[in-house]
Design a protein around this motif. Structure first.
Motif, mmCIF file in Angstrom:
data_model
loop_
_atom_site.group_PDB
_atom_site.id
_atom_site.type_symbol
_atom_site.label_atom_id
_atom_site.label_comp_id
_atom_site.label_asym_id
_atom_site.label_seq_id
_atom_site.Cartn_x
_atom_site.Cartn_y
_atom_site.Cartn_z
ATOM 1 N N UNK A 1 0.879 -1.294 0.078
ATOM 2 C CA UNK A 1 -0.018 0.069 0.048
ATOM 3 C C UNK A 1 0.869 1.383 -0.278
ATOM 4 N N UNK A 2 0.533 2.120 -0.712
ATOM 5 C CA UNK A 2 1.403 3.369 -1.083
ATOM 6 C C UNK A 2 0.664 4.638 -0.348
ATOM 7 N N UNK A 3 1.099 5.139 0.700
ATOM 8 C CA UNK A 3 0.324 6.215 1.278
ATOM 9 C C UNK A 3 0.608 7.419 0.278
ATOM 10 N N UNK A 4 1.634 7.575 -0.336
ATOM 11 C CA UNK A 4 2.099 8.869 -1.092
ATOM 12 C C UNK A 4 1.101 8.851 -2.347
ATOM 13 N N UNK A 5 0.596 7.808 -2.903
ATOM 14 C CA UNK A 5 -0.451 7.740 -3.818
ATOM 15 C C UNK A 5 -1.849 8.119 -3.312
ATOM 16 N N UNK A 6 -2.557 7.753 -1.944
ATOM 17 C CA UNK A 6 -3.436 8.385 -1.561
ATOM 18 C C UNK A 6 -3.465 9.839 -1.390
ATOM 19 N N UNK A 7 -2.201 10.468 -0.735
ATOM 20 C CA UNK A 7 -2.029 11.609 -0.492
ATOM 21 C C UNK A 7 -2.260 12.485 -1.847
ATOM 22 N N UNK A 8 -1.518 11.967 -2.965
ATOM 23 C CA UNK A 8 -1.529 12.575 -4.159
ATOM 24 C C UNK A 8 -2.966 12.486 -4.717
ATOM 25 N N UNK A 9 -3.729 11.532 -4.760
ATOM 26 C CA UNK A 9 -5.264 11.481 -5.046
ATOM 27 C C UNK A 9 -6.016 12.602 -4.406
ATOM 28 N N UNK A 54 -10.305 8.448 3.742
ATOM 29 C CA UNK A 54 -8.772 9.228 3.765
ATOM 30 C C UNK A 54 -8.455 9.156 5.182
ATOM 31 N N UNK A 55 -9.116 9.582 6.109
ATOM 32 C CA UNK A 55 -8.779 9.938 7.301
ATOM 33 C C UNK A 55 -8.562 8.459 7.962
ATOM 34 N N UNK A 56 -9.125 7.464 7.823
ATOM 35 C CA UNK A 56 -8.802 6.230 8.147
ATOM 36 C C UNK A 56 -7.342 5.533 7.809
ATOM 37 N N UNK A 57 -7.230 5.595 6.371
ATOM 38 C CA UNK A 57 -6.019 5.125 5.671
ATOM 39 C C UNK A 57 -4.910 6.085 6.363
ATOM 40 N N UNK A 58 -4.957 7.418 6.620
ATOM 41 C CA UNK A 58 -3.651 8.166 6.602
ATOM 42 C C UNK A 58 -3.490 8.213 8.295
ATOM 43 N N UNK A 59 -4.614 8.038 9.166
ATOM 44 C CA UNK A 59 -4.105 8.130 10.519
ATOM 45 C C UNK A 59 -3.865 6.771 10.959
ATOM 46 N N UNK A 60 -4.313 5.528 10.319
ATOM 47 C CA UNK A 60 -3.724 4.320 10.872
ATOM 48 C C UNK A 60 -2.580 4.088 10.243
ATOM 49 N N UNK A 61 -1.943 2.985 10.805
ATOM 50 C CA UNK A 61 -0.650 2.454 10.371
ATOM 51 C C UNK A 61 -0.848 1.979 9.121
ATOM 52 N N UNK A 62 0.234 1.697 8.316
ATOM 53 C CA UNK A 62 0.077 1.208 6.758
ATOM 54 C C UNK A 62 -0.351 -0.196 7.056
ATOM 55 N N UNK A 63 0.263 -0.974 7.931
ATOM 56 C CA UNK A 63 0.218 -2.476 8.037
ATOM 57 C C UNK A 63 -1.053 -2.720 8.423
ATOM 58 N N UNK A 64 -1.671 -2.047 9.382
ATOM 59 C CA UNK A 64 -3.210 -2.399 9.661
ATOM 60 C C UNK A 64 -4.206 -2.195 8.525
ATOM 61 N N UNK A 65 -4.189 -1.331 7.718
ATOM 62 C CA UNK A 65 -5.027 -0.842 6.771
ATOM 63 C C UNK A 65 -5.095 -2.004 5.935
ATOM 64 N N UNK A 66 -5.960 -2.259 5.421
ATOM 65 C CA UNK A 66 -6.494 -3.304 4.374
ATOM 66 C C UNK A 66 -5.958 -2.796 3.120
ATOM 67 N N UNK A 73 -10.521 3.114 -1.900
ATOM 68 C CA UNK A 73 -10.266 4.678 -1.975
ATOM 69 C C UNK A 73 -9.826 5.018 -3.575
ATOM 70 N N UNK A 74 -8.733 4.438 -3.688
ATOM 71 C CA UNK A 74 -8.359 4.870 -5.273
ATOM 72 C C UNK A 74 -9.292 4.811 -6.418
ATOM 73 N N UNK A 75 -10.224 3.793 -6.420
ATOM 74 C CA UNK A 75 -10.974 3.554 -7.587
ATOM 75 C C UNK A 75 -12.139 4.727 -7.151
ATOM 76 N N UNK A 76 -12.609 5.013 -6.008
ATOM 77 C CA UNK A 76 -13.586 5.999 -5.737
ATOM 78 C C UNK A 76 -13.266 7.334 -5.904
ATOM 79 N N UNK A 77 -12.004 7.508 -5.759
ATOM 80 C CA UNK A 77 -11.343 8.767 -6.077
ATOM 81 C C UNK A 77 -11.216 9.189 -7.503
#
Length: 120
Positions: A1-9, A54-66, A73-77
């Motif tokens: 999982x890439x947090x940078x892509x979430x932030x970019x989107x 977005x809040x769930x993905x960014x605030x939780x640890x990357x290993x715990x996010x599914x 998130x990417x598809x909905x964005x």
């Protein structure tokens, strides 16, 4: 999982809301709430889902996010970007206005030049 892509989107969506819908605020939540009265209910629901995800993905640890949440998130964005993107650019409208103005001026010039020769 890439947090940078979430932030970019998220930033791309924020820029879209600021530029085309004049949304006010500092983050995605504020931007969505400042212009939600301009959109149909289905788009508002998608945007609110995006804010929550977005809040769930960014605030939780990357290993715990599914990875399923991440992909959703990417598809909905991408869906929201496609629905919110204006259909035509300013260039298209500018060309239309110039053409309409040019045709009007040509007609006025034609009638001005030939007015004395027109008989009813």
């Amino acid at each position: 999982m890439d947090i940078e892509q979430v932030i970019d989107k998220s930033r791309r969506l924020e820029d879209l809301l600021r530029q085309h819908y004049h949304a006010k605020g500092s983050d995605l939540t504020q931007l969505v709430h400042s212009c939600d009265n301009r959109f149909p209910d289905d788009i508002v629901n998608k945007l609110n889902q995006l804010v929550t995800m977005h809040q769930q993905i960014v605030t939780t640890d990357a290993s715990t996010s599914s990875s399923r949440d991440y992909q959703r998130f990417i598809d909905l964005c991408s869906e929201c970007e496609q629905e919110l993107m204006p259909r035509s650019s300013r260039l298209v409208w500018g060309v239309a206005v110039v053409l309409l103005g040019g045709i009007t001026l040509a007609a006025l010039g034609f009638y001005f030049y030939h007015w004395q020769h027109i008989t009813l």
